[in-house]
Design an enzyme around this catalytic site. Structure first.
Site, mmCIF file in Angstrom:
data_model
loop_
_atom_site.group_PDB
_atom_site.id
_atom_site.type_symbol
_atom_site.label_atom_id
_atom_site.label_comp_id
_atom_site.label_asym_id
_atom_site.label_seq_id
_atom_site.Cartn_x
_atom_site.Cartn_y
_atom_site.Cartn_z
ATOM 1 N NE ARG A 11 -3.459 -1.913 2.989
ATOM 2 C CZ ARG A 11 -4.359 -2.118 4.231
ATOM 3 N NH1 ARG A 11 -3.933 -1.286 4.993
ATOM 4 N NH2 ARG A 11 -4.705 -3.265 4.416
ATOM 5 C CG ASP B 130 -1.065 7.453 4.171
ATOM 6 O OD1 ASP B 130 -2.092 7.130 3.948
ATOM 7 O OD2 ASP B 130 -0.237 8.094 4.979
ATOM 8 C CE1 TYR C 189 6.692 4.068 -0.305
ATOM 9 C CE2 TYR C 189 7.852 1.913 0.383
ATOM 10 C CZ TYR C 189 6.691 2.933 0.143
ATOM 11 O OH TYR C 189 5.358 2.057 0.361
ATOM 12 N NE ARG D 118 3.690 11.108 5.137
ATOM 13 C CZ ARG D 118 2.514 11.293 5.180
ATOM 14 N NH1 ARG D 118 1.677 10.033 4.651
ATOM 15 N NH2 ARG D 118 1.870 12.280 5.731
#
Length: 321
Positions: free
Chosen positions: A63, A65, A123, A210
């Site tokens: 997933r 966000d 990422y 994050r």
């Protein structure tokens, strides 16, 4: 995979198909299909359903966000009808909004699963570090007007490498039953005004990257010392940590699988960082139990790990950033 590889329009592809999808997440509440908000998954399933002439269900590697982007999200579906590679890609893209596009479609073995077979996810978080607000990069980079000490950020981050309990970096609403993750590497580099935080792990907790970025930015600003991240890792308390960094700077750039699946290799994104020249799968994976388990080589001496990992894989999202 070359940058201009021709898509086959002669052979009809059926069975299980894997595909790569790129998207700008600004207008979506993440990848996963929702009843109350727009999602990338819903748009992709609608577009593939148009090509197939019937409903299609897709499964992704992890997933993302709200507001998070992807340049190499890998997913799979079971094709209900035969269509050529070109028809699947061009047909889906003709029915997708301009902020989502399929990059490739390839046949895979029946036991391939985009989520459960992923060995690692990677990422890149992009910060535009300058005094004036961004214009052209405003949707895909986070603006920080304060000078950042990038070497200090990189040094502070290295304590996160390895297998740890990342409770201080998970969202309050994270659904995972365990905060244990294995972080393969994390690097912080400056390229002119761009500060890039490059991170790879077996999987991530909700908001994990994050929240790590938020802590590193506080170190870079000089508001916290270089031992701050190590302290957060030790206390395992999210309430003591820094604010969550915005979603717009986060890009899902790679899903890594065992070589036997032979998925296409392509340049890592976002295109803003194309000058780095790195392609997917270039780096060696660590020789750790998570990687061995995902490759179907569980450690015989650690049966408890294998059993708990299998349960984790069935019940929990593999990546929730």
């Amino acid at each position: 995979m070359s940058l201009f590889e021709r898509l086959d329009d002669t052979q009809r592809l059926t069975g299980r198909l894997a595909f790569g999808v790129e998207y700008d997440g600004s207008a979506y509440c993440g990848w996963q299909r929702l009843k109350h908000a727009p999602s990338v998954q819903a748009e992709v399933e609608r577009a593939l359903g148009k090509v197939a002439g019937e409903s299609v269900r897709v499964h992704c590697s992890g997933r993302t966000d709200t507001g998070v982007h992807a340049t190499r999200q890998v997913a799979h579906f079971d094709a209900p009808v035969g269509r050529s590679q070109k028809a699947w890609v061009f047909g889906a893209n003709a029915n997708l909004p301009r902020d989502i596009a399929l990059r490739w479609v390839v046949p895979v073995a029946d036991d391939f699963h985009a989520r459960f077979m992923a060995v690692a996810r990677r990422y890149r978080y992009v910060i535009l570090n300058q005094s004036s607000r961004p214009v052209l990069e405003r949707a895909n980079a986070t603006w920080c007007r304060d000078p950042l000490d990038v070497p200090a950020m990189h040094r502070a981050a290295q304590v996160l490498v390895g297998e740890h309990d990342f409770s201080s970096f998970r969202a309050a609403g994270c659904q995972s039953k365990t905060a244990q993750r294995h972080l393969h590497f994390i690097e912080v580099h400056r390229h002119g005004p761009l500060v890039v935080i490059d991170v790879q792990a077996n999987a991530f907790l909700h908001h994990m990257i994050r929240n790590i970025v938020g802590a590193l930015v506080d170190v870079g600003r000089g508001e916290q010392g270089e031992d701050y991240v190590a302290h957060l890792l030790e206390v395992k308390d999210r309430t003591l940590a820094s604010a969550t960094a915005p979603g717009c700077g986060l890009h899902f750039v790679d899903s890594i699988y065992d070589e036997r699946f032979a998925l296409p290799r392509e340049p890592l994104g976002p295109n803003l960082l194309a000058f780095l020249g790195e392609w997917t799968g270039e780096r060696e994976l660590p020789d750790c139990r998570w990687v061995r388990y995902r490759r179907g080589q569980p450690e015989a001496a650690d049966r408890n790990f294998s059993a708990s990992s299998a349960e984790f894989g069935r019940q929990q999202p593999s990546s929730q950033e």
